[in-house]
Design an enzyme around this catalytic site. Sequence first.
Site, PDB file in Angstrom:
ATOM      1  N   SER A 154       0.868  -1.186   0.000  1.00  0.00           N
ATOM      2  CA  SER A 154       0.000   0.000   0.000  1.00  0.00           C
ATOM      3  C   SER A 154       0.899   1.229   0.000  1.00  0.00           C
ATOM      4  CB  SER A 154      -0.843  -0.004   1.286  1.00  0.00           C
ATOM      5  OG  SER A 154      -1.452   1.255   1.514  1.00  0.00           O
ATOM      6  N   TYR A 167      -2.079  -1.206  10.397  1.00  0.00           N
ATOM      7  CA  TYR A 167      -2.036  -1.315   8.930  1.00  0.00           C
ATOM      8  C   TYR A 167      -0.705  -0.783   8.402  1.00  0.00           C
ATOM      9  CZ  TYR A 167      -3.911  -1.095   4.128  1.00  0.00           C
ATOM     10  OH  TYR A 167      -4.135  -1.268   2.786  1.00  0.00           O
ATOM     11  N   LYS A 171       2.110  -3.015   6.584  1.00  0.00           N
ATOM     12  CA  LYS A 171       2.463  -2.755   5.186  1.00  0.00           C
ATOM     13  C   LYS A 171       3.940  -2.356   5.048  1.00  0.00           C
ATOM     14  CE  LYS A 171      -1.593  -3.638   3.316  1.00  0.00           C
ATOM     15  NZ  LYS A 171      -1.780  -4.849   2.487  1.00  0.00           N
TER      16      LYS A 171
HETATM   17  P1  NAD Z   1     -11.359  -6.354  -0.064  1.00  0.00           P
HETATM   18  O1  NAD Z   1     -11.943  -6.180   1.292  1.00  0.00           O
HETATM   19  O2  NAD Z   1     -12.203  -6.094  -1.272  1.00  0.00           O
HETATM   20  O3  NAD Z   1     -10.733  -7.815  -0.215  1.00  0.00           O
HETATM   21  C1  NAD Z   1     -10.007  -8.402   0.817  1.00  0.00           C
HETATM   22  C2  NAD Z   1      -9.927  -9.881   0.569  1.00  0.00           C
HETATM   23  O4  NAD Z   1      -9.209 -10.489   1.656  1.00  0.00           O
HETATM   24  C3  NAD Z   1     -11.300 -10.572   0.532  1.00  0.00           C
HETATM   25  O5  NAD Z   1     -11.280 -11.599  -0.436  1.00  0.00           O
HETATM   26  C4  NAD Z   1     -11.420 -11.168   1.934  1.00  0.00           C
HETATM   27  O6  NAD Z   1     -12.296 -12.279   1.999  1.00  0.00           O
HETATM   28  C5  NAD Z   1      -9.982 -11.573   2.149  1.00  0.00           C
HETATM   29  N1  NAD Z   1      -9.665 -11.809   3.562  1.00  0.00           N
HETATM   30  C6  NAD Z   1      -9.891 -11.022   4.634  1.00  0.00           C
HETATM   31  N2  NAD Z   1      -9.495 -11.645   5.755  1.00  0.00           N
HETATM   32  C7  NAD Z   1      -9.006 -12.846   5.378  1.00  0.00           C
HETATM   33  C8  NAD Z   1      -8.454 -13.946   6.070  1.00  0.00           C
HETATM   34  N3  NAD Z   1      -8.327 -13.952   7.411  1.00  0.00           N
HETATM   35  N4  NAD Z   1      -8.065 -15.027   5.365  1.00  0.00           N
HETATM   36  C9  NAD Z   1      -8.214 -15.074   4.017  1.00  0.00           C
HETATM   37  N5  NAD Z   1      -8.726 -14.054   3.303  1.00  0.00           N
HETATM   38  C10 NAD Z   1      -9.114 -12.962   3.982  1.00  0.00           C
HETATM   39  O7  NAD Z   1     -10.060  -5.428  -0.078  1.00  0.00           O
HETATM   40  P2  NAD Z   1      -9.140  -4.826  -1.245  1.00  0.00           P
HETATM   41  O8  NAD Z   1      -9.318  -3.373  -1.222  1.00  0.00           O
HETATM   42  O9  NAD Z   1      -9.301  -5.575  -2.506  1.00  0.00           O
HETATM   43  O10 NAD Z   1      -7.719  -5.114  -0.593  1.00  0.00           O
HETATM   44  C11 NAD Z   1      -6.849  -6.111  -1.055  1.00  0.00           C
HETATM   45  C12 NAD Z   1      -5.436  -5.761  -0.604  1.00  0.00           C
HETATM   46  O11 NAD Z   1      -5.056  -4.518  -1.185  1.00  0.00           O
HETATM   47  C13 NAD Z   1      -5.287  -5.596   0.904  1.00  0.00           C
HETATM   48  O12 NAD Z   1      -4.073  -6.163   1.328  1.00  0.00           O
HETATM   49  C14 NAD Z   1      -5.275  -4.090   1.078  1.00  0.00           C
HETATM   50  O13 NAD Z   1      -4.583  -3.705   2.236  1.00  0.00           O
HETATM   51  C15 NAD Z   1      -4.564  -3.671  -0.173  1.00  0.00           C
HETATM   52  N6  NAD Z   1      -4.782  -2.282  -0.548  1.00  0.00           N
HETATM   53  C16 NAD Z   1      -6.036  -1.840  -0.845  1.00  0.00           C
HETATM   54  C17 NAD Z   1      -6.205  -0.520  -1.175  1.00  0.00           C
HETATM   55  C18 NAD Z   1      -7.545   0.041  -1.529  1.00  0.00           C
HETATM   56  O14 NAD Z   1      -7.658   1.256  -1.638  1.00  0.00           O
HETATM   57  N7  NAD Z   1      -8.565  -0.768  -1.729  1.00  0.00           N
HETATM   58  C19 NAD Z   1      -5.111   0.354  -1.217  1.00  0.00           C
HETATM   59  C20 NAD Z   1      -3.865  -0.133  -0.907  1.00  0.00           C
HETATM   60  C21 NAD Z   1      -3.711  -1.457  -0.575  1.00  0.00           C
END
Ligand code: NAD
Length: 272
Positions: A154, A167, A171
């Site tokens: 991130s 977080y 990260k």
């Molecule tokens: P999301 O909530 O849409 O998806 C998260 C996924 O992780 C889901 O499939 C959920 O079921 C799974 N998950 C959660 N807990 C779990 C566990 N204990 N075991 C197995 N699976 C688990 O989120 P997203 O926005 O797609 O985020 C995905 C990644 O991207 C994350 O690591 C997040 O930190 C990172 N990220 C997201 C953003 C953003 O703006 N959306 C920005 C930077 C980084």
Amino acid sequence: MMNTAPSFSEALDIKGKCAVVTGSTSGIGLALARAFAREGANVVLNGFGEADTIENIRADLADSCGVTVRYSPADMTRPDEIATMIRDAEDEFGGVDILVNNAGIQFVAPVDEFPIEKWDAILAINLSSAFRTTRAALPAMKKRGWGRIINIASAHGLVASPFKAAYVAAKHGVVGLTKTVALEVAELDITCNAICPGYVRTPLVDGQIDEQARVHGLPRDQVIRDVILAAQPNKRFTEVEEIAGLALFLCSAFGRSMTGRAISMDGGWTAR
Ligand code: NAD
């Protein structure tokens, strides 16, 4: 590597490879799983959700792309389940070729009020699971002489924001893990990189918009513009497909020398 420069489609040859994407029932992970399957890779989905919904995603991906798609319900807080997920993938596909550590959760609170169980869960899911999957998958990658490890970090792997202690710590840890793994396997055709998105419109961010709207008593539109995207200079959400495109590049022959990097996709956020 090559005498004449290949086109991008020639440089991307992941047909028949096995891609494990943690947290791929939703958001960024699902977009990555789709992108790999479209390019002919077999995919292991993972994450939580309704059984019917997940089965529909799995079957649709397998049918539309003509690849094998499995689902692992492994909980990324459970070392035994993580080990089973990697072992099952190896038993079926001979090894994990592409490993994407994407599963992640968020929780926001001042550090002196941060619930200890939330800290533990965020560190386990967002950081320790990436160590465990990598540790389990690397021996087969080494044996097969090819591997791509992509950690979805991130912008918060590079800079901090208040109230996100767990977080941001997790990260930053992912970026450190990425560099270390990359150095250990640098002489093999195995790369390890972190993608560092800014805000991407996914269910995770939708939850934050709702929460901020509640806390500040503001309409969602204003929260998006003045709170969520305040630090993101291009003032728009990154699309999940943009993240998938970068992941495909990292898996292509053109990405072979790129390793140990934290690659920003944040609309200029960390350029400040
Ligand atoms: P999301 O909530 O849409 O998806 C998260 C996924 O992780 C889901 O499939 C959920 O079921 C799974 N998950 C959660 N807990 C779990 C566990 N204990 N075991 C197995 N699976 C688990 O989120 P997203 O926005 O797609 O985020 C995905 C990644 O991207 C994350 O690591 C997040 O930190 C990172 N990220 C997201 C953003 C953003 O703006 N959306 C920005 C930077 C980084």
